[in-house]
Design an enzyme around this catalytic site. Structure first.
Site, PDB file in Angstrom:
ATOM      1  N   GLU A  54      64.630 -84.374  37.634  1.00 51.92           N
ATOM      2  CA  GLU A  54      64.475 -85.537  36.766  1.00 51.92           C
ATOM      3  C   GLU A  54      63.473 -85.184  35.672  1.00 51.92           C
ATOM      4  O   GLU A  54      62.313 -84.874  35.963  1.00 51.92           O
ATOM      5  CB  GLU A  54      63.960 -86.740  37.558  1.00 51.92           C
ATOM      6  CG  GLU A  54      64.993 -87.279  38.529  1.00 51.92           C
ATOM      7  CD  GLU A  54      64.413 -88.334  39.464  1.00 51.92           C
ATOM      8  OE1 GLU A  54      63.367 -88.925  39.131  1.00 51.92           O
ATOM      9  OE2 GLU A  54      65.002 -88.538  40.538  1.00 51.92           O
ATOM     10  N   ASP A 111      54.662 -96.377  36.402  1.00 50.51           N
ATOM     11  CA  ASP A 111      54.076 -95.091  36.786  1.00 50.51           C
ATOM     12  C   ASP A 111      52.616 -95.212  37.178  1.00 50.51           C
ATOM     13  O   ASP A 111      51.851 -95.952  36.574  1.00 50.51           O
ATOM     14  CB  ASP A 111      54.217 -94.090  35.634  1.00 50.51           C
ATOM     15  CG  ASP A 111      55.667 -93.781  35.345  1.00 50.51           C
ATOM     16  OD1 ASP A 111      56.416 -93.588  36.313  1.00 50.51           O
ATOM     17  OD2 ASP A 111      56.065 -93.749  34.166  1.00 50.51           O
TER      18      ASP A 111
END
Length: 263
Positions: free
Chosen positions: A55, A66
Site C-alpha cells: 500500500e 493516521d
C-alpha cells in the site's frame, strides 16, 4: 478487455483446505519518505523480501485516521516535495520490475483535486490495482464513482471497524470486489503490544458473518505475535506504523530483516 486484477489473483493464491489459508502480509509506507526518491526502491525491496501486497501512501496535509508515526511521515514527504503528479511520475515504469499488487492509499481530497477519472486512468496506465480512500463514503462511491473504478479495472477497498453495524458491513461486502480492510480498533493507526479480548471477539464476530470478500486486518500490527493473532481468522494483515519506524531508523536497505521478523 481489462486484465485480471492482481489483488484478486493474490487473494485466490494459497487457499488450502480446513481453514489453513496462506496468510497475506501487506505493507503500508508513505510515498516520498524517508527521502523523496525512496518510493520505488522501497517497493522493490518489499517484493524481494516476500511481501504479498504493498500500500503506497499518498501523503495528505490532514490525515485524520493516521496515528503520529504516519502523520509525521506524511508531513516529511510533503516537505520533501511529494505530490500526486510526482508519485505517478515515480511509478510510471514500476511494472517493468514489480509483479505484486500495488494499492494507493490516501484521502479523497487529493484525488478530487486531480480529477477522479483522470486519477483512475493514470492508476490503470501505471499498473495500480486498487485504491483505499477511507473518507470516500460508500453511497457517494456507488452513485458517482463505481463505474469509473470499474472502467479502469480498479478495486475499491472499504474499511470496517468494531463499531460498524452488521447492516453496513453487509452493504460494504456487497459493494466490494476484492478484500475488506478490517480496522482492528476504533483508534488511529499505530502499533499496539497485542490484541485484547474485545478485539479477538470482534475478529471472531466478523469471521462468523461468512462474508463474500476476505478480510485483511490493519491498525495495531507490529510483530510476529500480533500478525499471527490478526490472521487467525482473517486472510491477512497490514503493517504500517511499525514499518515506517523501521524505515526511519534503518533506511531502505534493512527491509528484508523487518519482514523476516514478522514472518
Amino acid at each position: 478487455m481489462m486484465k485480471e486484477n492482481r489483488i484478486k489473483n493474490k487473494l485466490q493464491e494459497d487457499i488450502l483446505p480446513a481453514g489453513k489459508a496462506g496468510k497475506l502480509l501487506s505493507i503500508y509506507f508513505t510515498a516520498g519518505y524517508p527521502n523523496l526518491e525512496d518510493t520505488v526502491p522501497i517497493i522493490h525491496e518489499l517484493e524481494k523480501a516476500g511481501v504479498d501486497m504493498v500500500e503506497i501512501g499518498l501523503p495528505f496535509s490532514d490525515p485524520l485516521a493516521d496515528g503520529p508515526t504516519i502523520q509525521e511521515s506524511s508531513t516529511t514527504a510533503l516537505r520533501n516535495g511529494m505530490t500526486t503528479e510526482l508519485l505517478f511520475e515515480q511509478l510510471k515504469d514500476v511494472r517493468s520490475s514489480v509483479t505484486i499488487p500495488l494499492i494507493i492509499m490516501g484521502y479523497f481530497n487529493p484525488v478530487l483535486q486531480y480529477g477522479v477519472e483522470k486519477f483512475c486512468k493514470k492508476c490503470a496506465e501505471i499498473g495500480i490495482d486498487g485504491l483505499i480512500l477511507p473518507d470516500l463514503p460508500l453511497d457517494v462511491y456507488l452513485e458517482k464513482y463505481e463505474s469509473i473504478y470499474k472502467k479502469y479495472g480498479l478495486i475499491n477497498v472499504f474499511l470496517i471497524t468494531p463499531q460498524t453495524s452488521e447492516k453496513r458491513i453487509r452493504a460494504i461486502d456487497n459493494a466490494s470486489d476484492g478484500f475488506i480492510y478490517m480496522v482492528s480498533s476504533a483508534s488511529t493507526t499505530g502499533a499496539k503490544s497485542g490484541f485484547g479480548k474485545e478485539q479477538m471477539e470482534y475478529f471472531q464476530r466478523i469471521a462468523s458473518l461468512s462474508l463474500a470478500n476476505p478480510q485483511i486486518v490493519g491498525f495495531g500490527i507490529s510483530n510476529a505475535e500480533t500478525f499471527q493473532a490478526a490472521t487467525a481468522k482473517a486472510k491477512g494483515a497490514i503493517i504500517g506504523s511499525t514499518f515506517i519506524k523501521h524505515l526511519t531508523q534503518n533506511g531502505v536497505h534493512k527491509i528484508a530483516d523487518f519482514i523476516q521478523e514478522i514472518r
